[in-house]
Every structure is written in C-alpha cells, then in structure tokens.
Design a protein around this motif. Structure first.
Motif, PDB file in Angstrom:
ATOM      1  N   THR A  83      -3.434   6.188 -29.832  1.00 34.05           N
ATOM      2  CA  THR A  83      -3.009   6.960 -28.390  1.00 34.05           C
ATOM      3  C   THR A  83      -3.895   8.229 -28.589  1.00 34.05           C
ATOM      4  O   THR A  83      -4.460   8.734 -29.523  1.00 34.05           O
ATOM      5  CB  THR A  83      -1.621   7.462 -28.583  1.00 34.05           C
ATOM      6  N   GLY A  84      -3.912   8.904 -27.277  1.00 32.50           N
ATOM      7  CA  GLY A  84      -4.959  10.044 -27.270  1.00 32.50           C
ATOM      8  C   GLY A  84      -4.470  10.710 -25.841  1.00 32.50           C
ATOM      9  O   GLY A  84      -3.622  10.311 -25.134  1.00 32.50           O
ATOM     10  N   THR A  85      -5.810  11.329 -25.319  1.00 30.07           N
ATOM     11  CA  THR A  85      -5.701  12.047 -24.219  1.00 30.07           C
ATOM     12  C   THR A  85      -6.254  11.398 -22.726  1.00 30.07           C
ATOM     13  O   THR A  85      -6.193  11.900 -22.023  1.00 30.07           O
ATOM     14  CB  THR A  85      -6.252  13.192 -24.468  1.00 30.07           C
ATOM     15  N   LYS A  94     -17.361   3.632 -30.749  1.00 32.33           N
ATOM     16  CA  LYS A  94     -15.914   3.366 -31.022  1.00 32.33           C
ATOM     17  C   LYS A  94     -15.562   2.187 -31.741  1.00 32.33           C
ATOM     18  O   LYS A  94     -14.388   2.054 -32.487  1.00 32.33           O
ATOM     19  CB  LYS A  94     -15.492   3.026 -29.170  1.00 32.33           C
ATOM     20  N   VAL A 123      -8.423   1.082 -27.487  1.00 35.18           N
ATOM     21  CA  VAL A 123      -9.014   2.280 -27.475  1.00 35.18           C
ATOM     22  C   VAL A 123      -9.459   2.451 -26.005  1.00 35.18           C
ATOM     23  O   VAL A 123      -9.528   1.595 -25.131  1.00 35.18           O
ATOM     24  CB  VAL A 123      -9.883   2.732 -28.277  1.00 35.18           C
ATOM     25  N   LEU A 130     -11.440   7.388 -37.340  1.00 35.05           N
ATOM     26  CA  LEU A 130      -9.913   7.313 -37.472  1.00 35.05           C
ATOM     27  C   LEU A 130      -9.138   7.330 -38.665  1.00 35.05           C
ATOM     28  O   LEU A 130     -10.107   6.899 -39.606  1.00 35.05           O
ATOM     29  CB  LEU A 130      -9.627   5.795 -36.473  1.00 35.05           C
ATOM     30  N   SER A 175      -6.660   7.032 -27.162  1.00 30.02           N
ATOM     31  CA  SER A 175      -7.904   7.517 -27.880  1.00 30.02           C
ATOM     32  C   SER A 175      -9.218   7.248 -27.468  1.00 30.02           C
ATOM     33  O   SER A 175      -9.410   5.925 -27.296  1.00 30.02           O
ATOM     34  CB  SER A 175      -7.501   7.457 -29.477  1.00 30.02           C
ATOM     35  N   ASP A 176     -10.442   7.934 -27.548  1.00 28.40           N
ATOM     36  CA  ASP A 176     -11.434   7.642 -27.052  1.00 28.40           C
ATOM     37  C   ASP A 176     -12.217   6.782 -28.533  1.00 28.40           C
ATOM     38  O   ASP A 176     -13.281   6.471 -28.325  1.00 28.40           O
ATOM     39  CB  ASP A 176     -12.414   8.487 -26.189  1.00 28.40           C
TER      40      ASP A 176
END
Length: 742
Positions: free
Chosen positions: A412-414, A447, A437, A425, A419-420
C-alpha cells in the motif's frame, strides 16, 4: 520506458551487441517546463541531454533552395535539381558557405565546419572547439547560430484493430492494398530498417533504383544511409540494429496481410502497414548502439531524403524546443514548403500544457498525439473470491513457465492506494508472495527489483491510467530482475486492494486479448500549445499505445517474422506518415500543406477519451483536431491553409482583437459553396469569420479572415474554438482556433 518487446527478443538480445541499445521513444524530458502537478507518466524520468554546446548550426543569410525566389518549387511540385537556374543558385550558396568558412578560419581558427546544407536551410554545422556562438556569428553573413539539439528516438481472422480505428482500409480506395501508397516514397529517419523482415519483402515489387548501402536495400526498402557524428570512429553503417526504426517502418508500410506471432502467440489477424504498397527509405540517425542524434545528423538525413526523391518523411524522435527560431523546425517548415510532408511525434512528456518538443513544434510538421489500440498479449491472474480472472500483459520481464500459485501481497501507498515500489521495500515483507504495486515515478525494472529483493515470487504492476495494461519494458540496468512480472489495467486496482492475502494463480498460457478500451488518450502524450507562437499542437491523434508492428529478425528466434507491442507518440507518427503516403498516392498534384490539411482537418471528433477518466475530451491541447480518419482524408472536398489558426497571447482584460487569414481550396471536380462558421465559442474570446460562405469553381481557392476578440473582462486561460466548413449542411472540414489570454 514506453517501449515494449517480446520474451523471444530478450533471449536473442542477450547474445548480440544490439542488447546494449535501449532506444528512447520519448523526446528529451521537459520537466523544468511542466506546470505544477503535471507529472510525466513515462516511467523513466531521468534527465537526458537536450543541447550539445560543443557544436552549432549556423544559418547564413541567403535563402535555401526550398524558399529562394528563383528555386522554390511551384505549388504541388518539388525542386528541380537539374534546372540551370537551380544549379546556378546552388553554386551561389556554395560560394557563400565557402566565404563563411574562409572567414571562420581567419577569425575563429579553433572552430571547424563539419557539415553543409542548402535545401532546407542555407547553413553549416560547426564544431566549436571552445568558441562561443557570439564568436562564430560575428559577421553579416550569419543570420543566426544555435547549439545543436540532441534528439532521441521518441493487429478465424479478425480485422486489424489498429487500422480500423483510423478507417485506413476504407481509405485505400478501389485498388485496395495494392494501390495504398504505391510508388510513394517514405523516409524513415530513425534507427534503421531490417529489410530482411517479411514486412519488407520485395516479392512482387518492380525493380527500383537502390541508393546508399545496398547490403541493406531491396525493391521495397530502396535507400539505406547512415548519419552520425561517431560514424568514422565506430564504423557504424546503415544496418537496422535498433528495433525502433523497424517498428516504425512496419506501421508505415508493412506488406499487406503479413502473419504475426508474439511470444509464441499467433495473433488472429494478419497485419498491414497504413500504406502497405509504399516504398521506404532507411535514413539511420541512431546506428548501432547510438541512442541520440544531433541536429546536424537529422538535417543531413532530411536533406538526403529530399534529394533522393522521398515524398514523405517520418521522424519519431524529439528534443527540447527552442522557440520560434528553432533551426530544425525552420528546416521542417521549409521542406513542407518544398513539397515533402514531414510527420513528427509530439513527444512523451505529458500530461500538462507546454510539454511538446522539437521538431514536432514546427508549424508545418504533421504532429501526432497518441491514443490506445485495444489489444495486447497476456495471461490471467485468478484470485480466490474474485468473480473473474484479471487480464495481465506480458512484456520484457520473465513470464511463468507453469501456473504459479501464491498469496497476493499488496504493497500500500499513495498512488491510488498502492506503493510505487521505487524505494527499497522492507526485507522479507513479500516472501513467497505475488507483489502488487503501482505504475509511476520510476522504471519498471526498479519496481520489480524492489519487490524481488523483498522476497516476492512475482509482481503485478497496476496501471495508473485508464484503459488496458501495457507490456512493460526493462530499463537495461543490472542486476536484472529474474522473477515474473506483468501489468494489470488500472480499473482493477480497487478490487486488488481488497484481495490482499488471498490465494492467487498466474496462468502460464499466454493469449491474444482484444478489449473495448479503444481511443483512450495516452497520459504521456505531449500537449501544446507551442511556446512563443502559442499554436495548438498536436495537430491530430493516431494510435500510439499497444501498437503491434515489426522488429528486427535478430530479436526473435521465429524465422517467419518478429513482432512486438510498442507504446509512444513514436508509434502514432508513422500512422500519419503512412496516411500521407496514401493521400499523396491518390492526389499526386496536391501540395504538402494540402495533404496535411486533408489528414488534420477531417479528423473525427468526440471519440477520444481522457487518460484518467476515460470520458470524451475535445481539448485541442491534448487531441488537436481529433482522431485521424484516412477514409475522410482521401475524399476531402476542401483543404485549408494553415491547418489551424493561432492568435497568440492577448493580455487578459485588454479587449484586443487579432486577425489571421486562411485559404480554402475546392479539391473536387465541380463548383461548391462552402459555408464558414465558428462553433464552441469560449468564454472571454469571440471568434468571427469575414465571410459566411464562399463559392469556388473546381480547384479554385479563396482567402478569408478569422478574428479573435478578447473581452475586457476575459479571464486568463486557453480559449479554443473551431472553424467549421460545411457543404449543404454537412461538415467537410474543421480547424482548431486558439487564443491564450494572460
């Protein structure tokens, strides 16, 4: 990267010198000019050099052959190099350049001339060796001098979905594929063409005069030349090593009904170029492992293409724009005046205004924005409790050899909840999981590597724009990730967020997927207006996402042909070049401007969709005049010049009025009355036409005036409208009108 290739290509490339070449499809990044909040979506935003301050192009004061009063060709004609007047004037230009070279040797002895031009520009290329632009232009013989720009190489059978989007086959006319671009010559200014590919087999083509390095020509690819400043020291030749040029050439003129296989998947249609009968010229400005070209290389290639008799040129490349006096854009404009159509990619630096680069910024360039073709090759991701499998696209990264089962590990992220994965990680956080992602902010390799280092067994990247997933390209950095990786469409993001920890399976079976996600604008597609002139660009949009075309045979083990899906405005531009070849083939007496107008001013409106919302957009800074429609273009009963009207910047609240003239030509064989009007009047600016109608005999032309008047209370912003041309109530052409109040 926006470039995508095949699994078979990865294996072949690892064993060849070509594996070092990662051809950029983007123009040189313009991050410094992006407005606040406009983040490029090209997944590789590292800065590239845009200007070579060690070299310059020096424009001399005498006009070049393309525009000089004594030598410029008549409308619809080309320069006659054998004419005694042309020869005499060319000798004068040569003397002027010799005079300048003599002056340079005396006054700036450290500088040296490395190239000369006289068709599109009367100019020389100079290696500065420490000299300044001021020093080399301190004579009345010089009009201006500029540092050399650095440019990057910016589908039982179903119908080809790519050609269907632009009504190409309908536009081929009564002779069909056999006549589509026949005897029209298209220059590919790019990384070369692999003439051994089935797309370019010359079986059935009559004998042609072949020019340049004949190791790389046949009766389909009739020219092979190389242009690069490193040529002498590296020994490069015209061979199409890089895959970019061969892909572009296939879109322009791949032979009719060429069978296609991608990653072992037989595509259920046989592909064709937009102009399958056209002849091609290979003007290689990115030879071998070279990833950039200077203005000098490109000018040399363009002038050689013109001298070789090319009717159309495609430049799927770009660099930083240098305002209204950009010498490469001046050259493009002059070649158009001399009757060679030049199609150019808009660039991949969107979204956001003022992201369009050079030479797509040239007024007379046929500049292409990019939209989606609704297909890809991929697999399925099945997740426990999900109602149906998710379709995922394969690309440069490994795919699973057998069905792979593991729990989903959503990071998870923004970015839409994900998450990008651009930063490391937590160690062990994805052990034994299929990581999920988001796309964006860094390369796909970064990534996948981040997820692998955290223990993931595979990666699913969620697209951050509307429409289908695209096949992800590796960036060539080491260590290369070794785990499988795929992309899924952004519309599935919310569902995947809710499936964290659920048992999932990535299927090993790859298949061809045809979807309903057509005509979604690419988020990366560069947007206007052009700086200084504030002209609307791109001119028109063509397919540029998930475009299937040829790549060099060395990239695959399949002897029947090598193909891949690429994305970028680099892929849109050759659609326009191919269309120009078809239009010119059916209307050989039309001027380059008329050919451009037929393509731009008949574009289909109301079908292109916003890259975020997938709702229809007619924003001219994004879509220009609309989606090209080749069938309408070849039957255009009227053409306009210029193809759009720009009124520049008007101070907000000034109440100023500005006017420009346009010309309309009746291209039919009988008298017609054309009604002229303006629609979509913007708030704060009123557009008016000097005549409500004009009646023209067959082939006749008339000029009229369009005026933009700003209200004294006009708010600042982009004010767009459309000139509408109708015959008997039916619209036959439209042109973009743009004013910027500031």
């Amino acid at each position: 990267m926006l470039r995508t290739t095949t699994t078979a290509r990865r294996a072949a490339a690892a064993a060849t010198a070509a594996s070092a070449l990662v051809v950029a499809l983007t123009v040189a990044p313009l991050a410094a000019t992006l407005p606040a909040g406009a983040t490029p979506l090209n997944d590789a935003t590292a800065s590239k050099t845009t200007v070579d301050t060690s070299r310059a192009i020096v424009q001399l004061t005498m006009a070049p052959l393309a525009t000089a009063a004594k030598t410029k060709p008549a409308k619809g004609k080309k320069i006659d190099f054998n004419n005694s007047t042309t020869k005499a004037y060319r000798a004068l230009l040569s003397k002027a350049r010799n005079d300048y070279k003599a002056w340079l040797r005396t006054n700036v002895p450290g500088a040296s001339v490395t190239g000369e031009f006289d068709i599109a520009l009367n100019a020389v290329a100079v290696k500065l060796n420490g000299a300044s632009l001021k020093q080399i232009s301190a004579t009345s013989m010089v009009a201006q001098a500029q540092y050399e720009g650095v440019y990057y190489p910016t589908a039982a059978s179903i119908a080809d979905p790519d050609l269907a989007l632009i009504n190409a086959t309908a536009g081929w006319g009564t002779n069909g594929a056999a006549g589509a671009g026949r005897n029209v010559k298209v220059a590919i200014v790019d990384s070369g063409i692999d003439q051994t590919h089935p797309c370019f087999s010359d079986a059935g083509y009559p004998g042609q005069t072949q020019l340049g390095d004949k190791k790389y020509t046949n009766n389909k690819v009739i020219v092979a030349r190389v242009f690069n400043m490193k040529l002498n020291q590296n020994g490069f030749d015209a061979q199409g090593v890089g895959d970019h040029g061969t892909h572009v050439a296939g879109t322009v003129a791949c032979n009719y009904q060429t069978p296609v296989t991608v990653d072992g998947v037989a595509v259920p249609y046989k592909m064709s170029g937009v102009a399958p009968a056209a002849l091609l010229g290979n003007y290689n400005v990115f030879p071998g492992d070279v990833e950039s070209a200077r203005s000098e290389d490109i000018l040399n290639a363009l002038e050689a293409a013109y001298a070789d008799g090319m009717d159309v040129a495609n430049m799927s490349l770009g660099g930083d724009a240098h305002g209204i006096q950009d010498l490469l854009t001046i050259a493009v404009d002059n070649l158009d005046r001399a009757n060679m159509v030049v199609a150019v990619s808009a660039g991949n630096e969107g979204p956001g205004p003022f992201t369009l680069g050079s030479p797509g910024s040239a007024e007379r360039a046929l500049t292409a924005g990019a939209s989606a073709v609704p297909h890809f090759v991929g697999a399925t991701l099945t997740v426990a409790t999900a109602a149906q499998p998710f379709l995922v696209a394969a690309g440069d990264f490994p795919t699973v050899a057998a069905d792979l089962g593991a729990p989903l590990g959503v990071v998870t992220g923004t970015t839409n909840g994900f998450s990008d994965a651009c930063a490391a990680l937590p160690a062990g956080s994805l052990t034994g999981k299929i990581a999920v992602v988001s796309r964006g902010a860094c390369t796909f390799t970064t990534k996948v590597r981040s997820a692998q280092n955290a223990g993931a067994v595979a990666v699913i990247v969620v697209n951050n724009v509307a429409g289908d997933p695209t096949a992800m390209a590796a960036d060539g950095t080491t260590p290369e990730p070794t785990i499988p990786a795929y992309m899924v469409g952004g519309s599935y993001g919310a569902a995947l967020l809710a499936l964290d920890g659920k048992a999932a399976t990535i299927g090993a079976q790859l298949g061809y997927q045809l979807t309903s996600n057509a005509n979604v604008m690419a988020g990366f597609s560069s947007q206007g207006p052009v700086d200084v002139s504030l002209r609307a660009k791109p001119d028109v949009v063509a397919p540029g996402v998930n475009v299937l075309s040829s790549i060099p045979m060395a990239d695959c083990e399949d002897a029947t042909g090598c193909f891949a899906f690429f994305s970028g405005t680099s892929m849109a531009s050759p659609h326009l070049a191919g269309s120009a070849a078809v239009v010119r083939g059916q209307h050989p007496t039309w001027s380059a401007e008329q050919v451009r107008s037929a393509i731009v001013n008949t574009a289909t409106q109301g079908v292109l969709k916003d890259y975020k919302t997938a709702t229809v957009t007619n924003d001219v800074l994004v879509v220009g005049a609309g989606l090209e429609n080749l069938d309408a273009a070849v039957d255009a009963p009227a053409v306009l010049g210029p193809v759009s009207a720009a009124f520049g910047g008007i101070p907000a609240g000034s109440g100023q009025a500005r006017s420009t003239t346009m010309t309309i030509t009746n291209t039919t064989g009988s008298s017609k009355t054309f009604a002229l009007s303006v629609s979509d009047q913007p708030a704060g600016v009123t557009y008016a036409v000097s005549a409500s109608s004009v009646t023209l005999a067959a082939g006749a032309s008339a000029t009229f005036t369009v005026t933009a008047t700003a209200a004294k209370a006009a708010p600042a912003g982009f004010k767009q409208g459309f000139l509408r041309v109708k015959v008997g109530g039916t619209e036959v052409a439209h042109a973009v009108l743009l004013t910027v109040t500031k």
